[in-house]
Motif scaffolding. Structure first.
Motif, PDB file in Angstrom:
ATOM      1  N   GLN A  15     118.976 105.256  67.274  1.00 21.98           N
ATOM      2  CA  GLN A  15     117.559 105.127  66.936  1.00 21.98           C
ATOM      3  C   GLN A  15     116.670 104.753  68.131  1.00 21.98           C
ATOM      4  O   GLN A  15     115.489 104.496  67.964  1.00 21.98           O
ATOM      5  N   HIS A  16     117.230 104.746  69.357  1.00 20.38           N
ATOM      6  CA  HIS A  16     116.433 104.286  70.491  1.00 20.38           C
ATOM      7  C   HIS A  16     115.259 105.213  70.813  1.00 20.38           C
ATOM      8  O   HIS A  16     114.203 104.742  71.212  1.00 20.38           O
ATOM      9  N   ASP A  17     115.393 106.517  70.607  1.00 21.55           N
ATOM     10  CA  ASP A  17     114.257 107.414  70.846  1.00 21.55           C
ATOM     11  C   ASP A  17     113.137 107.152  69.843  1.00 21.55           C
ATOM     12  O   ASP A  17     111.958 107.174  70.201  1.00 21.55           O
ATOM     13  N   ARG A  18     113.512 106.913  68.611  1.00 23.14           N
ATOM     14  CA  ARG A  18     112.506 106.620  67.584  1.00 23.14           C
ATOM     15  C   ARG A  18     111.797 105.294  67.887  1.00 23.14           C
ATOM     16  O   ARG A  18     110.589 105.176  67.687  1.00 23.14           O
ATOM     17  N   LEU A  19     112.545 104.310  68.372  1.00 20.68           N
ATOM     18  CA  LEU A  19     111.941 103.027  68.751  1.00 20.68           C
ATOM     19  C   LEU A  19     110.949 103.238  69.883  1.00 20.68           C
ATOM     20  O   LEU A  19     109.812 102.756  69.815  1.00 20.68           O
ATOM     21  N   ARG A  20     111.353 103.949  70.918  1.00 16.51           N
ATOM     22  CA  ARG A  20     110.459 104.194  72.056  1.00 16.51           C
ATOM     23  C   ARG A  20     109.188 104.899  71.603  1.00 16.51           C
ATOM     24  O   ARG A  20     108.075 104.516  71.968  1.00 16.51           O
ATOM     25  N   THR A  21     109.330 105.918  70.776  1.00 20.47           N
ATOM     26  CA  THR A  21     108.172 106.671  70.289  1.00 20.47           C
ATOM     27  C   THR A  21     107.233 105.773  69.487  1.00 20.47           C
ATOM     28  O   THR A  21     106.009 105.819  69.669  1.00 20.47           O
ATOM     29  N   ALA A  22     107.792 104.943  68.620  1.00 19.71           N
ATOM     30  CA  ALA A  22     106.971 104.053  67.789  1.00 19.71           C
ATOM     31  C   ALA A  22     106.203 103.055  68.645  1.00 19.71           C
ATOM     32  O   ALA A  22     105.004 102.816  68.418  1.00 19.71           O
ATOM     33  N   LEU A  23     106.858 102.486  69.644  1.00 22.33           N
ATOM     34  CA  LEU A  23     106.186 101.494  70.489  1.00 22.33           C
ATOM     35  C   LEU A  23     105.171 102.128  71.426  1.00 22.33           C
ATOM     36  O   LEU A  23     104.104 101.565  71.662  1.00 22.33           O
ATOM     37  N   GLU A  24     105.483 103.310  71.937  1.00 17.55           N
ATOM     38  CA  GLU A  24     104.513 104.000  72.792  1.00 17.55           C
ATOM     39  C   GLU A  24     103.257 104.385  72.018  1.00 17.55           C
ATOM     40  O   GLU A  24     102.156 104.368  72.569  1.00 17.55           O
ATOM     41  N   ALA A  25     103.399 104.706  70.733  1.00 18.59           N
ATOM     42  CA  ALA A  25     102.243 105.047  69.899  1.00 18.59           C
ATOM     43  C   ALA A  25     101.313 103.854  69.707  1.00 18.59           C
ATOM     44  O   ALA A  25     100.136 104.025  69.390  1.00 18.59           O
ATOM     45  N   MET A  26     101.819 102.655  69.916  1.00 18.08           N
ATOM     46  CA  MET A  26     101.018 101.441  69.737  1.00 18.08           C
ATOM     47  C   MET A  26     100.145 101.110  70.945  1.00 18.08           C
ATOM     48  O   MET A  26      99.185 100.358  70.819  1.00 18.08           O
ATOM     49  N   ILE A  27     100.466 101.660  72.104  1.00 19.63           N
ATOM     50  CA  ILE A  27      99.790 101.248  73.338  1.00 19.63           C
ATOM     51  C   ILE A  27      98.277 101.447  73.252  1.00 19.63           C
ATOM     52  O   ILE A  27      97.501 100.495  73.342  1.00 19.63           O
ATOM     53  N   GLU A  28      97.855 102.680  73.096  1.00 14.93           N
ATOM     54  CA  GLU A  28      96.418 102.979  73.123  1.00 14.93           C
ATOM     55  C   GLU A  28      95.676 102.301  71.973  1.00 14.93           C
ATOM     56  O   GLU A  28      94.588 101.747  72.163  1.00 14.93           O
ATOM     57  N   LEU A  29      96.274 102.339  70.784  1.00 17.08           N
ATOM     58  CA  LEU A  29      95.625 101.725  69.624  1.00 17.08           C
ATOM     59  C   LEU A  29      95.455 100.223  69.816  1.00 17.08           C
ATOM     60  O   LEU A  29      94.417  99.654  69.469  1.00 17.08           O
ATOM     61  N   SER A  30      96.460  99.576  70.371  1.00 21.40           N
ATOM     62  CA  SER A  30      96.380  98.134  70.592  1.00 21.40           C
ATOM     63  C   SER A  30      95.376  97.806  71.685  1.00 21.40           C
ATOM     64  O   SER A  30      94.573  96.870  71.546  1.00 21.40           O
ATOM     65  N   LEU A  31      95.399  98.566  72.784  1.00 19.99           N
ATOM     66  CA  LEU A  31      94.458  98.308  73.873  1.00 19.99           C
ATOM     67  C   LEU A  31      93.007  98.509  73.447  1.00 19.99           C
ATOM     68  O   LEU A  31      92.100  97.911  74.036  1.00 19.99           O
ATOM     69  N   ASP A  32      92.776  99.330  72.427  1.00 17.42           N
ATOM     70  CA  ASP A  32      91.425  99.537  71.916  1.00 17.42           C
ATOM     71  C   ASP A  32      90.933  98.386  71.033  1.00 17.42           C
ATOM     72  O   ASP A  32      89.751  98.320  70.719  1.00 17.42           O
ATOM     73  N   GLU A  33      91.825  97.502  70.654  1.00 16.76           N
ATOM     74  CA  GLU A  33      91.432  96.380  69.798  1.00 16.76           C
ATOM     75  C   GLU A  33      90.657  95.338  70.596  1.00 16.76           C
ATOM     76  O   GLU A  33      90.994  95.060  71.752  1.00 16.76           O
ATOM     77  N   PRO A  34      89.633  94.738  69.961  1.00 14.52           N
ATOM     78  CA  PRO A  34      88.959  93.623  70.631  1.00 14.52           C
ATOM     79  C   PRO A  34      89.972  92.495  70.827  1.00 14.52           C
ATOM     80  O   PRO A  34      90.756  92.194  69.942  1.00 14.52           O
ATOM     81  N   GLY A  35      89.994  91.925  71.989  1.00 16.44           N
ATOM     82  CA  GLY A  35      90.897  90.803  72.244  1.00 16.44           C
ATOM     83  C   GLY A  35      92.221  91.185  72.872  1.00 16.44           C
ATOM     84  O   GLY A  35      92.969  90.317  73.295  1.00 16.44           O
ATOM     85  N   CYS A  36      92.523  92.475  72.973  1.00 16.33           N
ATOM     86  CA  CYS A  36      93.771  92.901  73.622  1.00 16.33           C
ATOM     87  C   CYS A  36      93.487  93.123  75.104  1.00 16.33           C
ATOM     88  O   CYS A  36      92.689  93.973  75.473  1.00 16.33           O
ATOM     89  N   LEU A  37      94.170  92.353  75.943  1.00 17.69           N
ATOM     90  CA  LEU A  37      93.991  92.461  77.387  1.00 17.69           C
ATOM     91  C   LEU A  37      95.075  93.318  78.037  1.00 17.69           C
ATOM     92  O   LEU A  37      94.843  93.916  79.089  1.00 17.69           O
ATOM     93  N   ALA A  38      96.258  93.357  77.427  1.00 21.53           N
ATOM     94  CA  ALA A  38      97.370  94.151  77.959  1.00 21.53           C
ATOM     95  C   ALA A  38      98.374  94.401  76.846  1.00 21.53           C
ATOM     96  O   ALA A  38      98.556  93.569  75.955  1.00 21.53           O
TER      97      ALA A  38
END
Length: 98
Positions: A15-38
């Motif tokens: 399941q490591h490819d699925r984990l990587r894909t799921a976490l990579e999908a979070m990057i841009e969405l999280s960085l767009d949140e107010p209060g997310c610095l990194a």
């Protein structure tokens, strides 16, 4: 005072490819949140099933709001299906200068 979060994930076998894909999908969405610095996931070079996410937030309230977003709720469901052990989340603040 910012809040640093280190979240460790270990995928089930195969399941490591699925984990990587799921976490990579979070990057841009999280960085767009107010209060997310990194927000950056890292893969263990010796074990691709093990990943760590290093995040920085403006404070506990911003992190609490992150946990209520649709994208976090979605990844939480995915992780529930593919992790070999529960997500390990550590919250850290900078030590005061002496």
């Amino acid at each position: 005072m910012s809040l640093c979060v280190i979240a460790e994930c270990v995928a089930l076998p195969g399941q490591h490819d699925r984990l990587r894909t799921a976490l990579e999908a979070m990057i841009e969405l999280s960085l767009d949140e107010p209060g997310c610095l990194a927000y950056q996931p890292y893969i263990d070079p010796n074990d691709p099933a093990r990943m760590v996410i290093v995040e920085e937030w403006t404070g506990p309230q911003a992190l609490a709001e992150h946990f209520t977003t649709p994208h976090f709720r979605h990844v939480e469901q995915v992780l529930g299906q593919i992790l070999a052990q529960p997500l390990d989340i550590r919250k850290l603040i900078a030590a005061p200068a002496t």
